[in-house]
Motif scaffolding. Structure first.
Motif, short mmCIF file in Angstrom:
data_model
loop_
_atom_site.label_atom_id
_atom_site.label_comp_id
_atom_site.label_asym_id
_atom_site.label_seq_id
_atom_site.Cartn_x
_atom_site.Cartn_y
_atom_site.Cartn_z
N UNK A 101 39.87 42.80 47.47
CA UNK A 101 39.84 41.53 47.34
C UNK A 101 40.11 41.11 45.72
N UNK A 102 40.93 41.94 45.17
CA UNK A 102 41.37 41.40 43.75
C UNK A 102 41.47 42.72 42.90
N UNK A 103 40.79 42.85 41.95
CA UNK A 103 40.84 44.08 40.65
C UNK A 103 39.23 44.52 40.28
N UNK A 160 30.15 33.88 51.21
CA UNK A 160 29.74 34.81 50.32
C UNK A 160 30.85 35.36 49.41
N UNK A 161 30.47 35.41 48.11
CA UNK A 161 31.16 36.06 46.94
C UNK A 161 31.81 37.45 47.21
N UNK A 162 33.06 37.92 47.31
CA UNK A 162 33.31 39.15 47.32
C UNK A 162 33.73 39.75 46.21
N UNK A 163 33.89 39.30 45.07
CA UNK A 163 33.83 39.63 43.94
C UNK A 163 32.83 39.04 42.85
N UNK A 164 32.83 39.84 41.58
CA UNK A 164 31.97 39.39 40.67
C UNK A 164 31.93 38.11 40.21
N UNK A 165 33.32 37.78 39.98
CA UNK A 165 33.72 36.44 39.40
C UNK A 165 35.08 36.14 39.87
N UNK A 166 35.52 34.80 39.77
CA UNK A 166 36.95 34.41 40.03
C UNK A 166 37.98 35.00 39.16
N UNK A 167 37.52 35.01 37.84
CA UNK A 167 38.85 35.33 36.92
C UNK A 167 38.10 36.14 35.77
N UNK A 168 38.69 37.29 35.26
CA UNK A 168 38.27 38.03 34.10
C UNK A 168 39.53 37.84 33.32
N UNK A 195 34.32 43.20 39.37
CA UNK A 195 35.53 42.88 39.92
C UNK A 195 35.74 41.46 39.86
N UNK A 196 36.96 40.87 39.90
CA UNK A 196 37.55 39.79 39.91
C UNK A 196 38.48 39.35 41.03
N UNK A 197 38.77 38.17 41.31
CA UNK A 197 39.72 38.03 42.34
C UNK A 197 41.05 37.88 41.22
N UNK A 198 41.02 37.65 40.37
CA UNK A 198 42.26 37.52 39.24
C UNK A 198 42.07 38.10 38.10
N UNK A 199 42.95 38.74 37.27
CA UNK A 199 42.75 39.21 35.99
C UNK A 199 43.92 38.53 35.10
#
Length: 487
Positions: free
Chosen positions: A223-225, A1-9, A243-247
């Motif tokens: 879980x990210x930013x 289950x995804x813990x952020x809205x996307x992987x990368x912003x 939210x995203x894992x990486x920005x």
């Protein structure tokens, strides 16, 4: 289950952001691109050309050309989908190897960047102008007289394929429309902006590109930013976040430095960012002037913004780039400049050529960007080395004026001190081997914040001396590679 809205912003869609968006999307990551400017459709461009939409950016996504909100600096940047590619001259060229000899992280040099340059070239596919225009040949003749090589530059342009000659003088058109034509690449050529190359591929791979979204804050989460932004729609402003894992911060040099300062010192969401944030700001030796006169064998044409530059690298570490001919100056302005003389008829005076030139080079005198007490970004200029470089530039401009039989007009020093004018702002969030020397590591990842990356001109620890777009894109390729590896 995804813990952020996307992987990368990805924040911003210029030469670093668009590369990261495409590469991460094509690696099957979920990507959201937040761009505060508008998408420049044919309809939007027409509205700008006709004056029904502002050319200059004010707020809430309106406009294209932005005058820097930096005290002590005169800079022109872009605010639109595609970032600086919407304003640049389309010159796409690697930095000289010498630019990497000092000041860069260990192991990062022309050789290690070579495969990334190759990737950029494969997507943008720059080529020199296929036919010499009168201004091209005039500059080449002047180069022979002065003992300097003249290079026909690789340009990200689509050239006419029907045999149409670009040297035909265009009909007189309003200056606003002519400005938009110049930005698009010329009357008979079309610039390959990033929305047609990297961003088009990013969207085809599933990236969610959101214009009119201005990022205001970045804060770490478990879980990210979390990225907060203002969304502009129908005159209304919506305060939202995701939210995203990486920005990847790629808001352009000044936008990125301003945002990181705000997060570190005002909102205090990123307090561990390096204390050297803002240091090492560079203007890439940018300057320019006009050559005006009736003795130059050139005329306005329907070609691209630029075609060639005069190479003074070996002698002075600089280039003089021709940037096309402007409309004739009004009589009152020519009189004020001392260009109307009794021996020149009224008709001749109105047909004086007005040829623009830009200069750039290895001016290594850094400035420093700081936030003043009012929260405004301010430039503190460096020492006198920049003045030495400026004097070398002036010598070459004066020589060129004599060779081309034109009168040189440049901004007066009180209005434009050396190091205070640029169209290529660089540095301020530079990559380095340690947080005591820079803001990110050699892959653009911020010291102290794994998963937070920078990918624009602010990464550069030194000037490159040439148009920096290809170097920024190559660094974006390298940053994207690390984002994908660490996801």
């Amino acid at each position: 289950m995804r813990q952020t809205d996307c992987d990368v912003v990805v924040i911003g869609s210029g030469f670093g952001g668009s590369v990261c968006a495409m590469q991460t999307a094509e690696a099957h990551l979920s990507v959201v691109v937040l761009e505060r400017g508008a998408r420049l459709t044919a309809e939007v461009r027409e509205e700008m050309a006709e004056g029904r939409r502002p050319l200059f950016y004010a707020s809430r996504g309106c406009g294209l050309i932005e005058r820097a909100r930096v005290r002590g600096l005169s800079a022109v940047t872009a605010s639109a989908v595609g970032g600086g590619s919407q304003l640049y001259t389309s010159v796409t060229i690697p930095a000289p190897a010498e630019a990497f000899l000092r000041g860069w992280p260990e192991g990062l040099n022309a050789e290690t960047l070579s495969p990334y340059y190759a990737r950029v070239a494969a997507v943008i596919a720059p080529t020199p102008i296929p036919q010499a225009l009168p201004r091209t040949t005039a500059l080449e003749a002047a180069g022979l007289r002065l003992g300097a090589a003249v290079t026909r530059l690789p340009l990200a342009m689509d050239w006419p394929t029907d045999g149409t000659r670009m040297s035909a003088r265009p009909e007189a058109i309003p200056i606003r429309r002519e400005t938009m034509t110049w930005f698009q690449g010329g009357a008979l050529a079309r610039k390959r902006t990033l929305d047609r190359t990297y961003l088009a591929r990013a969207e085809a791979a599933g990236a969610d590109l959101r214009p009119l979204h201005e990022v205001t804050m970045i804060s770490p989460e478990s879980h990210g930013f979390r990225v907060r932004y203002l969304r502009y729609e129908n005159g209304k402003v919506h305060d939202e976040s995701l939210t995203a894992s990486q920005v990847v911060v790629a808001a352009g040099t000044l936008g990125t430095v301003r945002l990181l300062f705000h997060c570190r010192d005002v909102a205090r969401t990123l307090p561990a960012l390096s204390r050297v944030l803002g240091e090492g700001f560079l203007t890439n030796g940018d300057f320019g002037g006009l050559l005006i006169g009736t003795g130059m064998d050139v005329a306005r044409d329907s070609g691209p913004p630029v075609t060639a530059w005069m190479d003074w690298w070996e002698q002075d570490r600089l280039y003089l780039m021709e940037a096309g001919l402007l409309p004739p100056l009004p009589r009152f302005l020519m009189r004020a400049l001392g260009l109307l003389i009794p021996s020149v008829s009224n008709k001749d005076s109105m047909e004086m050529a007005v040829w623009s030139f830009g200069t750039m080079g290895l001016d290594e005198t850094p400035g420093k960007l700081v936030l003043d007490r009012g929260g405004r970004l301010t430039l503190v200029r460096g020492g006198r080395e920049g003045s030495v470089f400026h004097e070398r530039t002036m010598v070459r401009l004066r020589e060129l004026a004599v060779a081309l039989r034109g009168k040189l007009i440049v901004p007066p020093k009180p209005l434009a001190p050396p190091g205070s004018v640029t169209v290529h702002p660089l540095g301020g969030a530079a990559m380095a081997d340690s947080p005591g020397r820079g803001v990110t590591d050699s892959h653009g990842e911020a010291f102290g914040y794994p998963g937070l990356f920078v990918a624009d001109g602010s990464l550069l620890p030194t000037p490159v001396g040439r148009a920096p777009s290809m170097t920024i894109a190559a660094l974006g390729e390298r940053v994207a590679e690390r984002v994908i590896e660490s996801n």
